[in-house]
Scaffold this motif. Structure first.
Motif, PDB file in Angstrom:
ATOM      1  N   THR B  59      90.894   9.571 106.459  1.00  0.00           N
ATOM      2  CA  THR B  59      90.490   8.728 105.331  1.00  0.00           C
ATOM      3  C   THR B  59      88.986   8.479 105.425  1.00  0.00           C
ATOM      4  N   ALA B  60      88.402   8.203 104.259  1.00  0.00           N
ATOM      5  CA  ALA B  60      86.956   7.982 104.227  1.00  0.00           C
ATOM      6  C   ALA B  60      86.619   6.628 104.848  1.00  0.00           C
ATOM      7  N   PRO B  75      83.163  10.789 104.362  1.00  0.00           N
ATOM      8  CA  PRO B  75      84.521  11.212 103.971  1.00  0.00           C
ATOM      9  C   PRO B  75      85.359  11.560 105.195  1.00  0.00           C
ATOM     10  N   GLY B  76      86.682  11.484 105.050  1.00  0.00           N
ATOM     11  CA  GLY B  76      87.581  11.795 106.153  1.00  0.00           C
ATOM     12  C   GLY B  76      87.349  13.209 106.660  1.00  0.00           C
TER      13      GLY B  76
END
Lengths: 444, 110, 258
Positions: B59-60, B75-76
Motif C-alpha cells: 500500500t502507498a 507508492p506501494g
C-alpha cells in the motif's frame, strides 16, 4: 441566485456542516489525547505493580513469563543485565533508560510499541513496560467513533428537514405566485391571501393597489373608445351630408369644395385609425386569440382591396404555403394586413409590383411583403413606427391621404401577437421589404 | 554593460539553481508493515542529506514532516527520494501520513 | 486514522473547492454558461485516475523525484492559467480564452488533488477493518472543504458585480501565489533548487495541521517554515499578478456598459 430554497438549503447546510465538523474535530482530538493519557497512566501503573510483585535481582533461569501479545515487560538490573521479561518482549534494551522522558515509542516485532521505563530504586532495577500502539489507538478511536458517526450521519438528515422547513416557510410566496399566475388576462380583481406573512404584506398591498389602478385605467379607456366612436363619427357623417347638400345647392363651384371634401375624408380616416389603435394596444389583453389561417386572411384582404390595386394597374402576387395556422386575433390580423397592403399599394408606382410570401417552420410563420416603391431610408426604419410619423414629412408622391398611424398600429398588433417585425430594402423589387415572424405553437 | 549584466544574472541563476558539486550522503529508510526502519536517523548539522525511502508494503505511504516541510507519496512496492537539510541541531519528527499511528520516526540533527 | 484522513482529504478538497467556487461564482456573475465546469471536472477526474494509476512510474522517474517535478509543473501550470484568466477578463469579448483558462486551471487542480485522494483511499480498500474511520474522516474532510467552498461561492455571488470581480481576483491572486510557493517547495525537496534555513517558524502561532492552517495553506499558500527562495518567489509572483490585475481592473472599469 436561481432559487431561494436551494440557496437557503445549501448555505445553511454548509454553515451547519462547518460548525458541527469543527467542534467534532476538537472533541475528537481532546477525547483521543485524554485516552492516550489514560493508557499512559495504565502503562505506568503496570510497571509499578511489577516492581512490587517481582523481586528478581538475579537473571531468571527459565527467563520468561507468559503474557498477552499486546503488552510486554522487561526487568533490567542497573548494569543493564536482563533479569526477567515476558515471552513476547525483545531481549535487547527496548528503550534508552537514561533519556529525559520515561515514555518512548519503538518499532519491534513488526509493530509500534509505546513503552514506559520505571527506575525501581528499592532493588536498583529498571522496569520497562510496553503496549502495542495500534491496539491502544484503535481502542480509543472505536470509543470516539461511536459518538462521531451519528453526528456525521445527521447532516443529510438535517438537510432533508431543512429542505422541508424552507418549503413550508416559502409557502405563502408560492401561493402568491400561483394566484397571480392563474389570473385570467382580464381578471384585475385583488389578490386574496389568508395569513399574509409580514414580509409579503407590503408586496400584496402594492400589487393589489396596482391592479386596482390598472382596472380603473382600463375602464376609462373602454369608456373613451366607445364615447369617441360615437361622438366623433356622428358629426363627421353630418358634415358629409351637409357637404353633399352644399354641392346640390349649385351656387358654389364643385372644385372649390373638393379640398373641404378631402379634409373631411381625411379626418374620418384619422378617427377610425385612432380608434383601431386603441383597440390593438398590446395591453388590451382582452382580445381573444384563436387558431386562424394566415393565408386565408391574406387572400381576404387582397380581395377586399383589389379595386385600389387595379386602379394603379399594379401586379400583386401571393406565394408560399397554402395553409398556415397560427394563434391570433382574426380582426387584428386583418387590420395589420390591410395597413401593410394599403401602404404597399400607396408607395408602389403605377404599374408597380407587390409580392406577398408566407412560409413556415415548426416554430414560426414568416410573412414577407415587398413592393417596388421608393422604400424608406434606412435611418428612418425605427421612426416609422412612431405615432404620427411620416416618411420625409409625408412629402412623398404617393398622392394619397395618410395620417401616419398605419405602421404604429402594425407595431401594436405585431407586439400583441408576440411576433417580430423587421424592415429591409427589397433586393428583388427595390422598394420596402417587411418581414414579420409569428411564433407558432401548433404542430404541422 | 549589457554583457556585464547578463553575467550578473547568470550568477544569480547559478546561486538559486542547485548545481550539485558534492553528492549528498544517502540514508535509506525502509517502510515495512507501516513502520519506518530505522525510526531514528542521525544526520550532521548543516548538511544536505538524500533520504531514499523504500516502501516494502503493497500500500502507498506518504512521507510527511511539518517540521522538515516535506511531503511525498511513496507508492506501494516503490521508492522515492527526498532531500532534507541543511538543518540546525534539533529533533525533526516525521511520519507516514497514511498510517500515522505506526509509521513514525524522527531525524536527529547533531 | 480519522484525524489524518480528515486532514488529507480536507487539504486536497479545499484547494480544488476554492478555485472551483471562485471561478463558478465569477462565471455566474459574468453570465458565462457553467457547462465548462462539468467538462473541467470530468477531464480532471480522468486525469487524476490516469495519474494515480501511473504513480509508481512517475515516482521512480528522474532518480526518484519524478513526482516532485510533475507536481511542481502542475502547480506552475495552474498559476499560468490563473494569470491567463485574469488577463482574459480584460477583453471580455474573448470568452473562449476565458473559458479555456477556467477549464484548464480547474481540470489541473482536480488532477493534482484528486490523484492524491485516489492513491490514499486505494490503499485502504483492501483492509476493511480500517475502512470505517477512513470513510468517516474523508466525509468530514470533504464536508468541511466543500462547505468552505460553498460559502465563498455565495459570498461572491451575492455582492455587486464590481466587488465580486475584485474579491474573486484577490482570492485568485492569493491562490496563484500559493501555487508558486508550493512548486518551489517541491523543487527544493527534489534538490533542483538550493535548500536553506527557513525564514521563520510560525508553527506555534498557526499550526499547518489545524483547520485554520489548512484554510490558509489553500487560500494564501501558508507555510509555517518557508524557505527563503519559496517566500521570495511567492512575493514576486504576487507582485506580477497584482500588477497585471490592476491593469485589467482599470480597463475593465472603463467599460461603461458593465
Amino acid at each position: 441566485m436561481k432559487s431561494i430554497r436551494t440557496y437557503l438549503l445549501v448555505a445553511l447546510l454548509a454553515i451547519i456542516t462547518l460548525v458541527t465538523f469543527v467542534s467534532l474535530l476538537h472533541g475528537y482530538q481532546s477525547s483521543i489525547s485524554k485516552a492516550q493519557q489514560l493508557f499512559d497512566q495504565r502503562l505506568r501503573n503496570m510497571a509499578e505493580i511489577i516492581a512490587i510483585a517481582n523481586q528478581d535481582i538475579q537473571p531468571r533461569v527459565d527467563g520468561t513469563f507468559n503474557q498477552s501479545p499486546t503488552v510486554f515487560f522487561q526487568i533490567w538490573s542497573s548494569d543493564l543485565i536482563l533479569l526477567a521479561h515476558s515471552n513476547n518482549a525483545p531481549e535487547t534494551l527496548s528503550t534508552d533508560v537514561n533519556s529525559q522522558t520515561n515514555y518512548d515509542d519503538i518499532n519491534f516485532n513488526g509493530y509500534r510499541w509505546r513503552t514506559f521505563s520505571l527506575k525501581d530504586d528499592h532493588l536498583n532495577r529498571w522496569i520497562i513496560t510496553g503496549e502495542r500502539a495500534d491496539i491502544r489507538y484503535n481502542l480509543a478511536e472505536n470509543v470516539v467513533m461511536a459518538s462521531i458517526i451519528p453526528i456525521v450521519l445527521a447532516i443529510p438528515v438535517a438537510g432533508l428537514i431543512i429542505w422541508v422547513a424552507i418549503g413550508l416557510g416559502l409557502k405563502p410566496l408560492t401561493e402568491l405566485t400561483a394566484q397571480l399566475n392563474n389570473k385570467q388576462a382580464d381578471d384585475l380583481s385583488p389578490v386574496m391571501m389568508q395569513n399574509t406573512p409580514e414580509e409579503l404584506t407590503q408586496l400584496v398591498a402594492t400589487t393589489n393597489a396596482l391592479l386596482e389602478r390598472l382596472n380603473a385605467a382600463f375602464m376609462r379607456e373602454q369608456q373613451f373608445s366607445a364615447d369617441a366612436a360615437h361622438e366623433l363619427r356622428t358629426p363627421i357623417s353630418a358634415l358629409k351630408v351637409q357637404l353633399h347638400n352644399l354641392k346640390s345647392a349649385q351656387q358654389i363651384d364643385e372644385k372649390e369644395l373638393q379640398p373641404l371634401a378631402d379634409g373631411i375624408e381625411r379626418m374620418g380616416k384619422v378617427i377610425e385609425q385612432i380608434l383601431s389603435l386603441y383597440r390593438h394596444s398590446p395591453d388590451q389583453a382582452m382580445l381573444k386569440q384563436t387558431e386562424v389561417d394566415l393565408c386565408a386572411i391574406v387572400q381576404q384582404v387582397i380581395a377586399r382591396g383589389y379595386e385600389q390595386i387595379a386602379v394603379k394597374q399594379q401586379q400583386i402576387s401571393l406565394t408560399g404555403v397554402q395553409h398556415c395556422r397560427i394563434k391570433g386575433n382574426q380582426f387584428a390580423l386583418e387590420t395589420l394586413l390591410q395597413n401593410l397592403i394599403t401602404n404597399a399599394n400607396k408607395f408602389a408606382p403605377e404599374g408597380g409590383e407587390i409580392q406577398i410570401d408566407i412560409s413556415q417552420t415548426n416554430s414560426m410563420a414568416r410573412l414577407t411583403i415587398e413592393d417596388s416603391g421608393a422604400g424608406i431610408p434606412e435611418n428612418q426604419y425605427e421612426r416609422v413606427f412612431e405615432r404620427f410619423y411620416r416618411v420625409n414629412g409625408d412629402q412623398h408622391d404617393s398622392g394619397t391621404i395618410g395620417c401616419g398611424l398605419g405602421l404604429a398600429i402594425v407595431k401594436h398588433i405585431v407586439a400583441f401577437h408576440g411576433a417580430h417585425i423587421t424592415l429591409n430594402r427589397s433586393t428583388q423589387l427595390g422598394g420596402l421589404k417587411i418581414v414579420i415572424d409569428f411564433p407558432r405553437r401548433i404542430e404541422g | 554593460m549589457i554583457k556585464y549584466r547578463v553575467r550578473y544574472y547568470l550568477l544569480i541563476l547559478f546561486a538559486i539553481v542547485n548545481v550539485p558539486v558534492l553528492a549528498a550522503p544517502v540514508i535509506e529508510i525502509e517502510i515495512r508493515d507501516h513502520l519506518f526502519y530505522p525510526d531514528e536517523i542521525e544526520i550532521p548539522v548543516n548538511t544536505k542529506v538524500k533520504l531514499l525511502i523504500i516502501n516494502q508494503d503493497n500500500t502507498a505511504e506518504e512521507f510527511e514532516s511539518y517540521e522538515l516541510n516535506r511531503e511525498k507519496v511513496i507508492p506501494g512496492g516503490s521508492r522515492g527520494v527526498v532531500f532534507i537539510g541543511p538543518l540546525q541541531a534539533g529533533v525533526y519528527p516525521f511520519f507516514g501520513e497514511f498510517y500515522p499511528k505506526t509509521a513514525q520516526g524522527k531525524v536527529i540533527v547533531k | 486514522m480519522l484525524l489524518n484522513s480528515v486532514i488529507i482529504i480536507l487539504r486536497e478538497v479545499l484547494e480544488a473547492a476554492l478555485i472551483i467556487s471562485v471561478l463558478s461564482a465569477l462565471s455566474q456573475k459574468l453570465h458565462v454558461s457553467r457547462k465548462w465546469l462539468i467538462i473541467a471536472l470530468l477531464s480532471g477526474l480522468i486525469g487524476a485516475i490516469t495519474y494515480a494509476i501511473n504513480i509508481k512510474v512517475v515516482s521512480m522517474a528522474l532518480d526518484g523525484v519524478g513526482q516532485e517535478v510533475i507536481n511542481a509543473s502542475l502547480h506552475l501550470l495552474i498559476y499560468s492559467f490563473i494569470v491567463l484568466l485574469i488577463l482574459s477578463l480584460k477583453d471580455q469579448s474573448n470568452h473562449r480564452l476565458m473559458v479555456f483558462a477556467m477549464v484548464s486551471s480547474v481540470a489541473i487542480a482536480v488532477v493534482r488533488e484528486g490523484s492524491e485522494i485516489i492513491v490514499y483511499i486505494d490503499g485502504f480498500i483492501s483492509s476493511p477493518e480500517l475502512l470505517l474511520p477512513i470513510i468517516i474522516g474523508s466525509a468530514v474532510g470533504a464536508g468541511l472543504g466543500i462547505s468552505i467552498g460553498v460559502l465563498f461561492y455565495y459570498l461572491i455571488v451575492n455582492i455587486s458585480l464590481n466587488r465580486a470581480v475584485k474579491v474573486g481576483l484577490i482570492i485568485l491572486i492569493l491562490i496563484a501565489g500559493g501555487m508558486v510557493s508550493q512548486a518551489m517547495q517541491l523543487l527544493i525537496q527534489a534538490d533542483f533548487i538550493i535548500s536553506q534555513q527557513p525564514l521563520w517558524d510560525s508553527s506555534s502561532l498557526i499550526n499547518e495541521r489545524s483547520l485554520l492552517g489548512q484554510l490558509l495553506y489553500a487560500l494564501i499558500g501558508y507555510e509555517s517554515t518557508p524557505a527563503p527562495i519559496q517566500f521570495f518567489c511567492y512575493a514576486i509572483s504576487l507582485i506580477i499578478t497584482i500588477i497585471l490585475t490592476t491593469l485589467t481592473i482599470r480597463s475593465y472599469q472603463q467599460r461603461p456598459e458593465l
